[in-house]
Design a protein around this motif. Structure first.
Motif, PDB file in Angstrom:
ATOM      1  N   ARG A  18       4.126  14.098  13.493  1.00 19.11           N
ATOM      2  CA  ARG A  18       4.145  14.035  12.036  1.00 19.11           C
ATOM      3  C   ARG A  18       4.092  15.409  11.355  1.00 19.11           C
ATOM      4  O   ARG A  18       3.141  15.745  10.636  1.00 19.11           O
ATOM      5  CB  ARG A  18       3.042  13.106  11.535  1.00 19.11           C
ATOM      6  N   PRO A  19       5.126  16.222  11.562  1.00 21.50           N
ATOM      7  CA  PRO A  19       5.183  17.539  10.920  1.00 21.50           C
ATOM      8  C   PRO A  19       5.465  17.436   9.414  1.00 21.50           C
ATOM      9  O   PRO A  19       5.818  16.360   8.920  1.00 21.50           O
ATOM     10  CB  PRO A  19       6.370  18.202  11.624  1.00 21.50           C
ATOM     11  N   ILE A  20       5.320  18.564   8.683  1.00 21.77           N
ATOM     12  CA  ILE A  20       5.623  18.551   7.245  1.00 21.77           C
ATOM     13  C   ILE A  20       6.690  19.591   6.890  1.00 21.77           C
ATOM     14  O   ILE A  20       6.786  20.042   5.757  1.00 21.77           O
ATOM     15  CB  ILE A  20       4.362  18.722   6.360  1.00 21.77           C
ATOM     16  N   ASP A  21       7.491  19.952   7.902  1.00 21.12           N
ATOM     17  CA  ASP A  21       8.515  20.979   7.668  1.00 21.12           C
ATOM     18  C   ASP A  21       9.494  20.612   6.549  1.00 21.12           C
ATOM     19  O   ASP A  21       9.910  21.475   5.769  1.00 21.12           O
ATOM     20  CB  ASP A  21       9.291  21.252   8.971  1.00 21.12           C
ATOM     21  N   LEU A  22       9.849  19.328   6.426  1.00 19.83           N
ATOM     22  CA  LEU A  22      10.831  18.938   5.403  1.00 19.83           C
ATOM     23  C   LEU A  22      10.279  19.157   3.995  1.00 19.83           C
ATOM     24  O   LEU A  22      11.001  19.535   3.077  1.00 19.83           O
ATOM     25  CB  LEU A  22      11.232  17.465   5.570  1.00 19.83           C
TER      26      LEU A  22
ATOM     27  N   LYS B 232       1.842   6.099  -3.424  1.00 17.39           N
ATOM     28  CA  LYS B 232       2.730   7.096  -4.030  1.00 17.39           C
ATOM     29  C   LYS B 232       2.594   7.070  -5.550  1.00 17.39           C
ATOM     30  O   LYS B 232       2.668   8.112  -6.203  1.00 17.39           O
ATOM     31  CB  LYS B 232       4.183   6.880  -3.617  1.00 17.39           C
TER      32      LYS B 232
ATOM     33  N   SER C 214      13.242  11.041   5.870  1.00 20.12           N
ATOM     34  CA  SER C 214      11.782  10.908   5.804  1.00 20.12           C
ATOM     35  C   SER C 214      11.383  10.238   4.498  1.00 20.12           C
ATOM     36  O   SER C 214      11.773  10.671   3.414  1.00 20.12           O
ATOM     37  CB  SER C 214      11.130  12.291   5.895  1.00 20.12           C
ATOM     38  N   VAL C 215      10.588   9.173   4.627  1.00 21.70           N
ATOM     39  CA  VAL C 215      10.098   8.459   3.447  1.00 21.70           C
ATOM     40  C   VAL C 215       9.228   9.397   2.606  1.00 21.70           C
ATOM     41  O   VAL C 215       9.448   9.592   1.411  1.00 21.70           O
ATOM     42  CB  VAL C 215       9.273   7.213   3.871  1.00 21.70           C
ATOM     43  N   GLY C 216       8.242  10.010   3.259  1.00 24.87           N
ATOM     44  CA  GLY C 216       7.294  10.848   2.534  1.00 24.87           C
ATOM     45  C   GLY C 216       7.958  12.049   1.881  1.00 24.87           C
ATOM     46  O   GLY C 216       7.665  12.383   0.725  1.00 24.87           O
TER      47      GLY C 216
ATOM     48  N   LYS D 239       0.829  -1.213   0.000  1.00 26.30           N
ATOM     49  CA  LYS D 239       0.000   0.000   0.000  1.00 26.30           C
ATOM     50  C   LYS D 239       0.862   1.262   0.000  1.00 26.30           C
ATOM     51  O   LYS D 239       0.532   2.244  -0.659  1.00 26.30           O
ATOM     52  CB  LYS D 239      -0.978   0.002   1.174  1.00 26.30           C
ATOM     53  N   ASN D 240       1.992   1.234   0.704  1.00 28.17           N
ATOM     54  CA  ASN D 240       2.802   2.456   0.799  1.00 28.17           C
ATOM     55  C   ASN D 240       3.581   2.752  -0.481  1.00 28.17           C
ATOM     56  O   ASN D 240       4.153   3.830  -0.614  1.00 28.17           O
ATOM     57  CB  ASN D 240       3.729   2.392   2.014  1.00 28.17           C
TER      58      ASN D 240
ATOM     59  N   ARG E  27      -0.754  -0.973  12.414  1.00 26.70           N
ATOM     60  CA  ARG E  27       0.168  -2.064  12.768  1.00 26.70           C
ATOM     61  C   ARG E  27      -0.090  -2.590  14.174  1.00 26.70           C
ATOM     62  O   ARG E  27      -0.010  -3.786  14.429  1.00 26.70           O
ATOM     63  CB  ARG E  27       1.618  -1.593  12.629  1.00 26.70           C
TER      64      ARG E  27
ATOM     65  N   ILE F 109      11.643   6.016  15.344  1.00 22.30           N
ATOM     66  CA  ILE F 109      11.037   6.793  14.250  1.00 22.30           C
ATOM     67  C   ILE F 109       9.866   7.655  14.744  1.00 22.30           C
ATOM     68  O   ILE F 109       9.857   8.868  14.518  1.00 22.30           O
ATOM     69  CB  ILE F 109      10.556   5.853  13.112  1.00 22.30           C
TER      70      ILE F 109
ATOM     71  N   ASP G 208       7.131  -0.111  11.299  1.00 17.97           N
ATOM     72  CA  ASP G 208       5.830  -0.720  11.014  1.00 17.97           C
ATOM     73  C   ASP G 208       5.760  -2.192  11.419  1.00 17.97           C
ATOM     74  O   ASP G 208       4.707  -2.821  11.266  1.00 17.97           O
ATOM     75  CB  ASP G 208       5.484  -0.575   9.521  1.00 17.97           C
TER      76      ASP G 208
HETATM   77  C1  EPZ Z   1       5.799   6.412   5.912  1.00 21.17           C
HETATM   78  O1  EPZ Z   1       5.264   7.494   6.663  1.00 21.17           O
HETATM   79  C2  EPZ Z   1       4.774   5.302   5.959  1.00 21.17           C
HETATM   80  N1  EPZ Z   1       3.510   5.791   5.406  1.00 21.17           N
HETATM   81  C3  EPZ Z   1       4.562   4.841   7.398  1.00 21.17           C
HETATM   82  O2  EPZ Z   1       3.700   3.717   7.379  1.00 21.17           O
HETATM   83  C4  EPZ Z   1       5.896   4.409   8.006  1.00 21.17           C
HETATM   84  O3  EPZ Z   1       5.714   4.098   9.354  1.00 21.17           O
HETATM   85  C5  EPZ Z   1       6.913   5.545   7.856  1.00 21.17           C
HETATM   86  O4  EPZ Z   1       7.021   5.954   6.473  1.00 21.17           O
HETATM   87  C6  EPZ Z   1       8.297   5.164   8.341  1.00 21.17           C
HETATM   88  O5  EPZ Z   1       8.743   4.046   7.642  1.00 21.17           O
HETATM   89  C7  EPZ Z   1       3.328   5.837   4.095  1.00 21.17           C
HETATM   90  O6  EPZ Z   1       4.191   5.493   3.304  1.00 21.17           O
HETATM   91  C8  EPZ Z   1       1.996   6.308   3.626  1.00 21.17           C
HETATM   92  P1  EPZ Z   1       8.461   9.600   7.596  1.00 21.17           P
HETATM   93  P2  EPZ Z   1       5.920   8.935   6.545  1.00 21.17           P
HETATM   94  O7  EPZ Z   1       8.264  10.919   6.935  1.00 21.17           O
HETATM   95  O8  EPZ Z   1       6.465   9.132   5.198  1.00 21.17           O
HETATM   96  C9  EPZ Z   1       9.565  12.951  10.794  1.00 21.17           C
HETATM   97  C10 EPZ Z   1       1.827   2.413   8.013  1.00 21.17           C
HETATM   98  O9  EPZ Z   1       1.441   1.817   9.056  1.00 21.17           O
HETATM   99  N2  EPZ Z   1       9.238  14.019   9.832  1.00 21.17           N
HETATM  100  O10 EPZ Z   1       9.534   8.707   7.095  1.00 21.17           O
HETATM  101  O11 EPZ Z   1       4.914   9.909   7.046  1.00 21.17           O
HETATM  102  C11 EPZ Z   1       8.335  12.166  11.271  1.00 21.17           C
HETATM  103  O12 EPZ Z   1       7.624  12.865  12.253  1.00 21.17           O
HETATM  104  C12 EPZ Z   1       2.427   3.801   8.066  1.00 21.17           C
HETATM  105  O13 EPZ Z   1       1.715   1.912   6.884  1.00 21.17           O
HETATM  106  C13 EPZ Z   1       9.569  15.317  10.146  1.00 21.17           C
HETATM  107  O14 EPZ Z   1      10.103  15.609  11.225  1.00 21.17           O
HETATM  108  O15 EPZ Z   1       7.080   8.811   7.618  1.00 21.17           O
HETATM  109  C14 EPZ Z   1       8.978  10.891  11.767  1.00 21.17           C
HETATM  110  O16 EPZ Z   1       9.454  11.058  13.056  1.00 21.17           O
HETATM  111  C15 EPZ Z   1       2.339   4.446   9.383  1.00 21.17           C
HETATM  112  N3  EPZ Z   1       9.266  16.308   9.253  1.00 21.17           N
HETATM  113  C16 EPZ Z   1      10.158  10.698  10.816  1.00 21.17           C
HETATM  114  O17 EPZ Z   1      10.365  11.978  10.182  1.00 21.17           O
HETATM  115  C17 EPZ Z   1       8.686  16.044   8.051  1.00 21.17           C
HETATM  116  O18 EPZ Z   1       8.449  16.990   7.290  1.00 21.17           O
HETATM  117  C18 EPZ Z   1       9.955   9.678   9.734  1.00 21.17           C
HETATM  118  O19 EPZ Z   1       8.687   9.847   9.134  1.00 21.17           O
HETATM  119  C19 EPZ Z   1       8.380  14.709   7.728  1.00 21.17           C
HETATM  120  C20 EPZ Z   1       8.677  13.707   8.636  1.00 21.17           C
END
Ligand code: EPZ
Length: 453
Positions: A145-149, A48, A186-188, A43-44, A406, A357, A335
Motif C-alpha cells: 500500500r504505497p502512496i507514490d501516486l 471520503k 487507485s481508488v484513494g 463506509k468507503n 473482509r 489488486i 473486497d
Molecule cells: C480502497 O483502498 C478501499 N479503502 C479498500 O477497501 C479497497 O480494497 C480498495 O480501495 C480497492 O477497491 C477505502 O476506500 C478506505 P487503491 P485504497 O489505492 O484506495 C496500489 C476495505 O476492506 N497503489 O485502489 O487504498 C495499491 O497498493 C478496504 O474496506 C499504489 O501502487 O486502494 C493497490 O495495489 C480494504 N500506489 C492498488 O494500487 C499508490 O499511491 C489499488 O489500491 C496507491 C495505491
C-alpha cells in the motif's frame, strides 16, 4: 440527541475490545437462515466525505453514515486536527463536521497506522491550508500500500514533497491545476487528487481514474455545494478549481448503500440462507458478483434497491464452481474475494481465484484449510479450491483470527457452515467495516454471540 464523538470513539481498539471474540455455532452445511438484512451506508464513501468536509467554510452534515469503527477513527483524527465533530444516532448516524476550527495539518502516526485510508485527508488539507504531513506508510495486512501516486500528483500540482520519516507536502501559494495520468488505477489516489483539485487555481485533469460508485457519490455532493467536477465514474475526471474559495455547505451529503456489505451478505445468503432479502442496497453496483452467483445456480432476484435469494433450499453441492479474478470497478471487487472463496469451498468443482489488486490478501487461506476446505495457495496471488468439502470448527485450543475486515467476514461465513462451535478472535477488524454483524446475523436465526474473554 447529539453525542460528542470524543465519548464514543477510540483511536486504537481498547484492550477489552481486542479481547472480544465472536462465538459461532455451525449450521453443519445446512441453509436454515432466513429473513431480511438492511444495508448500512458505505463506509468507503462516508470516510471520503468526512475528509472532504475540510474543503468547506462552515459545518457540513453527512447522513446515513454507518456506525463502524473506521468512521470513529477518522472522526478522532479530525478532532485532533481541531475540527468539531458531532454524531446523532437515529437508526443511522448523521455526522456534523465543523472544519472552521482546524488548526493542525499533521496526521499523527498512530492514527495513520490504525487506518491507512486516513491518507485521503492530505488532499483536502493541502488544498485548504497549503500543507499536510503524513507519516511514511509501512506495509499493512493486505499488502504494501504505497502512496507514490498521491505524491506524484501533488508534485504535478506544484507542491514540494520532503521525506524524513514522514512526508511534508507544501504548496504555500496554493495548488495549481495540472494534468495527471495515474500509472495505476487507485481508488484513494483518484478521490484524494480530485478533492485536492477542488480549491486549486485552474483546471486539473485526472486520467486512468478509478470508477467506483463511492467516488461518484462524493463528487456529486461536492458539485451540489459549488465544486465543478466532471466525469467522476469514468476514467477521466476534470475539475475546475475555485482558486481558494471554500465550498458552501448548501446541501447535506447522503451516503450510498454499502455495496461491499450487501455483497458480503449475498455470498453468506447463497451459502446458508433458504430465503434472504437484502434491502436498502444498489444491485446495479454489484453486477459482477450477482452475475457469477446466478451462473453458479443461486436463485437471485433483484429490484432497484433490493436483492432476494428465494427458494435456496437444496444442497450447496448443486451450485457450480467458477473461476474468479478481482478487478477494479465495475469488475469483481477485491473486497468480496474472501467471501466468494468461502462460497466456492462448498460449490461443486474446481475454481481458480486470482487476486489482482492487493498482493497479501490470502492470509485466511491457511485457516480455511485447517477447517477442512480443499484449498491451496498456488502462487502469491492465486488459490485453487476444490468443492465441496466438509468444514469443521478447529479443535479446542487452536486459534482462529480475522486477518482483515473482509477476511474476517469470510471466516464468520466459514464458521456458520462448519460443524461445531468456532471462536473467532481479532474481530475489531470486522467492526471496522461491518455495522452490528452479530445483531444482523442473529435476526436471520444464526447462533452468534460476542464474548469478552
Ligand atoms: C480502497 O483502498 C478501499 N479503502 C479498500 O477497501 C479497497 O480494497 C480498495 O480501495 C480497492 O477497491 C477505502 O476506500 C478506505 P487503491 P485504497 O489505492 O484506495 C496500489 C476495505 O476492506 N497503489 O485502489 O487504498 C495499491 O497498493 C478496504 O474496506 C499504489 O501502487 O486502494 C493497490 O495495489 C480494504 N500506489 C492498488 O494500487 C499508490 O499511491 C489499488 O489500491 C496507491 C495505491
Amino acid at each position: 440527541m447529539k453525542t460528542a464523538i470524543a465519548q464514543i470513539s477510540q483511536i486504537s481498539p481498547k484492550k477489552e475490545l481486542l479481547q472480544n471474540r465472536l462465538v459461532i455455532t455451525g449450521l453443519e452445511g445446512k441453509k436454515p437462515l432466513a429473513g431480511t438484512i438492511r444495508i448500512s451506508g458505505a463506509k468507503n464513501a462516508a470516510l471520503k466525505a468526512m475528509a472532504a468536509a475540510v474543503l468547506f467554510d462552515g459545518p457540513v452534515t453527512l447522513e446515513n453514515v454507518p456506525d463502524t469503527a473506521d468512521i470513529h477513527t477518522l472522526a478522532e483524527i479530525l478532532i485532533r486536527l481541531g475540527a468539531k465533530v458531532a454524531f446523532e444516532k437515529d437508526h443511522t448516524f448523521t455526522v456534523t463536521i465543523d472544519p472552521t476550527t482546524i488548526a493542525g495539518t499533521a496526521i499523527d502516526a498512530e492514527s495513520a497506522k490504525t487506518m491507512r485510508g486516513s491518507v485521503v485527508l492530505t488532499g483536502p488539507l493541502l488544498a485548504r491550508f497549503g500543507r499536510a504531513t503524513f507519516p511514511a506508510p509501512g506495509g499493512c495486512v493486505i499488502g504494501a500500500r504505497p502512496i507514490d501516486l498521491f505524491l506524484e500528483g501533488y508534485k504535478k500540482m506544484g507542491a514540494a514533497v520532503s521525506e524524513n520519516g514522514q512526508y511534508d507536502i507544501e504548496a504555500a501559494s496554493g495548488l495549481a491545476g495540472a494534468e495527471i495520468s495515474f500509472e495505476k488505477i487507485s481508488v484513494g489516489a483518484t478521490e484524494t487528487l480530485m478533492m485536492a483539485a477542488v480549491l486549486a487555481r485552474g483546471t486539473t485533469t485526472l486520467k486512468n481514474c478509478a470508477m467506483e460508485p463511492e467516488i461518484v457519490n462524493v463528487a456529486e455532493w461536492l458539485n451540489s455545494c459549488g465544486a465543478d467536477i466532471r466525469g467522476a465514474g469514468t476514467p477521466t475526471i476534470a475539475i475546475v478549481g475555485t482558486a481558494g474559495k471554500l465550498l458552501k455547505p448548501s446541501a447535506s451529503y447522503v451516503t450510498i448503500p454499502d455495496r461491499i456489505e450487501a455483497g458480503s451478505y449475498l455470498f453468506l445468503g447463497a451459502l446458508c440462507a433458504s430465503e434472504l432479502v437484502i434491502e436498502n442496497c444498489r444491485p446495479d453496483h454489484l453486477q459482477a458478483p450477482i452475475e457469477l452467483l446466478k451462473k453458479a445456480g443461486v436463485p437471485i432476484e433483484t429490484t432497484a434497491d433490493s436483492i432476494r435469494i428465494v427458494g435456496n433450499d437444496g444442497p450447496n453441492t448443486s451450485f457450480k464452481a467458477f473461476d474468479l479474478k478481482t478487478k477494479e470497478y465495475p469488475g469483481f471487487a477485491t473486497d468480496l474475494q474472501a467471501q466468494a472463496v468461502v462460497f466456492l469451498t462448498q460449490a461443486s468443482g474446481k475454481s481458480d481465484v486470482y487476486e489482482s489488486i492487493f498482493e497479501g490478501r490470502f492470509k485466511y487461506v491457511a485457516d480455511l484449510a485447517r477447517m477442512g476446505a480443499a484449498i491451496e495457495q498456488t502462487s502469491q496471488r492465486e488459490v485453487r479450491i476444490e468443492g465441496p468439502a466438509d468444514i469443521h470448527a478447529l479443535p479446542e485450543g487452536e486459534q482462529l483470527n480475522a486477518h482483515d475486515i473482509r477476511a474476517g467476514f469470510a471466516m464468520v461465513m466459514a464458521a456458520l457452515v462448519a460443524t461445531g462451535r468456532t471462536a473467532l478472535s481479532n474481530i475489531h477488524l470486522i467492526d471496522r467495516g461491518y455495522e452490528s454483524i452479530e445483531a444482523k446475523l442473529s435476526a436471520l436465526g444464526a447462533k452468534i454471540e460476542r464474548v469478552n474473554n
